[in-house]
Enzyme design. Sequence first.
Site, mmCIF file in Angstrom:
data_model
loop_
_atom_site.group_PDB
_atom_site.id
_atom_site.type_symbol
_atom_site.label_atom_id
_atom_site.label_comp_id
_atom_site.label_asym_id
_atom_site.label_seq_id
_atom_site.Cartn_x
_atom_site.Cartn_y
_atom_site.Cartn_z
ATOM 1 N N ASP A 107 0.798 -1.282 -0.032
ATOM 2 C CA ASP A 107 -0.001 -0.046 0.022
ATOM 3 C C ASP A 107 0.957 1.308 -0.151
ATOM 4 O O ASP A 107 0.516 2.229 -0.709
ATOM 5 C CB ASP A 107 -0.983 -0.032 1.252
ATOM 6 C CG ASP A 107 -0.416 -0.142 2.529
ATOM 7 O OD1 ASP A 107 0.889 -0.298 2.718
ATOM 8 O OD2 ASP A 107 -1.035 -0.134 3.572
ATOM 9 N N ASP A 110 6.842 3.650 3.570
ATOM 10 C CA ASP A 110 7.128 4.988 4.738
ATOM 11 C C ASP A 110 8.428 4.706 4.865
ATOM 12 O O ASP A 110 9.373 5.309 4.378
ATOM 13 C CB ASP A 110 6.230 4.523 5.689
ATOM 14 C CG ASP A 110 5.976 5.461 6.830
ATOM 15 O OD1 ASP A 110 6.547 6.763 6.488
ATOM 16 O OD2 ASP A 110 5.759 5.352 7.935
ATOM 17 N N LYS A 138 5.813 7.691 0.596
ATOM 18 C CA LYS A 138 5.993 8.709 1.428
ATOM 19 C C LYS A 138 7.359 8.926 1.549
ATOM 20 O O LYS A 138 8.259 8.827 2.479
ATOM 21 C CB LYS A 138 5.488 8.479 2.864
ATOM 22 C CG LYS A 138 4.528 9.411 3.575
ATOM 23 C CD LYS A 138 4.266 9.154 4.958
ATOM 24 C CE LYS A 138 2.842 8.486 5.121
ATOM 25 N NZ LYS A 138 2.841 8.400 6.580
HETATM 26 P P1 IMP Z 1 7.284 0.963 6.833
HETATM 27 O O1 IMP Z 1 7.859 -0.196 7.107
HETATM 28 O O2 IMP Z 1 7.790 2.207 7.506
HETATM 29 O O3 IMP Z 1 7.692 1.537 5.308
HETATM 30 O O4 IMP Z 1 5.841 1.155 6.797
HETATM 31 C C1 IMP Z 1 5.041 0.532 5.884
HETATM 32 C C2 IMP Z 1 3.598 0.103 6.480
HETATM 33 O O5 IMP Z 1 3.261 0.926 7.246
HETATM 34 C C3 IMP Z 1 2.823 0.142 5.635
HETATM 35 O O6 IMP Z 1 2.542 -1.169 4.747
HETATM 36 C C4 IMP Z 1 1.330 0.542 6.163
HETATM 37 O O7 IMP Z 1 0.515 -0.555 6.539
HETATM 38 C C5 IMP Z 1 1.829 1.610 7.415
HETATM 39 N N1 IMP Z 1 1.978 2.942 7.094
HETATM 40 C C6 IMP Z 1 2.791 3.861 6.873
HETATM 41 N N2 IMP Z 1 2.394 5.155 6.792
HETATM 42 C C7 IMP Z 1 1.159 4.940 6.527
HETATM 43 C C8 IMP Z 1 -0.038 5.881 6.610
HETATM 44 O O8 IMP Z 1 0.388 7.176 6.271
HETATM 45 N N3 IMP Z 1 -1.206 5.413 6.582
HETATM 46 C C9 IMP Z 1 -1.512 4.074 6.814
HETATM 47 N N4 IMP Z 1 -0.489 3.196 7.079
HETATM 48 C C10 IMP Z 1 0.625 3.565 6.761
HETATM 49 MG MG MG Z 2 -1.333 -0.899 7.882
#
Ligand code: IMP
Ligand code: MG
Length: 188
Positions: A107, A110, A138
Site C-alpha cells: 500500500d 514509509d 511517503k
Molecule cells: P514502513 O515499514 O515504515 O515502510 O511502513 C509500511 C507500513 O506502514 C505500510 O504497509 C502501512 O501499513 C503502514 N503505514 C505507513 N504509513 C502509513 C499511512 O500514512 N497510513 C496508513 N498506513 C501507513
Molecule cells: Mg497498515
Amino acid sequence: MGYINMVDMRKDMECILFSEEDIQNIVNRVAAEIDRDYEGKKLLVVGVLKGSFIFMADLVRQMKNKCELEFMAVSSYGAGTTSSGQLAVKKDISTDLTGYDVLLIEDILDSGFTVSKVKEMLQQRNANSVKVCVFLDKKERRTVDIEGDYVGAVVPDAFVVGYGLDYAQLYRNLPYVGVLKKEIYEGK
Ligand code: IMP
Ligand code: MG
C-alpha cells in the site's frame, strides 16, 4: 474515536488527497507500465495484506498480461502510526519461486522497512526477479535504502487512510485517499 463515527468517515478527514477518479488514473498508468515490462514473463503478483488488497484488485484487473496471484501477511505496525521496527510473517507463500518474475505489491512505502524485508525474503527463493510496486510513496520518511519500481503517487509526510490503508484497522473501505485528522490519533 469510536465506532459511532463510522457513520460518516468523511468528517475524520483533514482533506482528500486522491479522489476515486485520481486513483483510477493512477491504477491505469501503473498497470500499463507493468504490462509493458512483463510481456511474455511468468509473473507472480504478491500482495502484502491487508493494505494492498484494494489497490491490487484494481491493478490486476487493468493488466492485460496473465499472472498468478498470491498474498502474504506481515506486521510491522501496532495500532499506532509509526513503525515498530519489527517484522513478523503471519502468512507466507510457497518457498520456491523458480521461474517466476515476482512483483510485490504494498500500500505505502514509509520508512521502507517492511518492503525491504519482504523483498529480501523473496529474493532468497530463486525467483528470476523481484520488483516492488507501491500505491503510495511517503518519500521524505525513508530511512531504509529501498525504492519502488512502480509508484502510484508520492505523498507528503502525513498519515493517510483509505483505499486499503488503515488507521487502527479502520478507514480501509474509503474509496478515496484522505489525510486523517490529527485529533483522531493524537494521545492514542
Ligand atoms: P514502513 O515499514 O515504515 O515502510 O511502513 C509500511 C507500513 O506502514 C505500510 O504497509 C502501512 O501499513 C503502514 N503505514 C505507513 N504509513 C502509513 C499511512 O500514512 N497510513 C496508513 N498506513 C501507513
Ligand atoms: Mg497498515
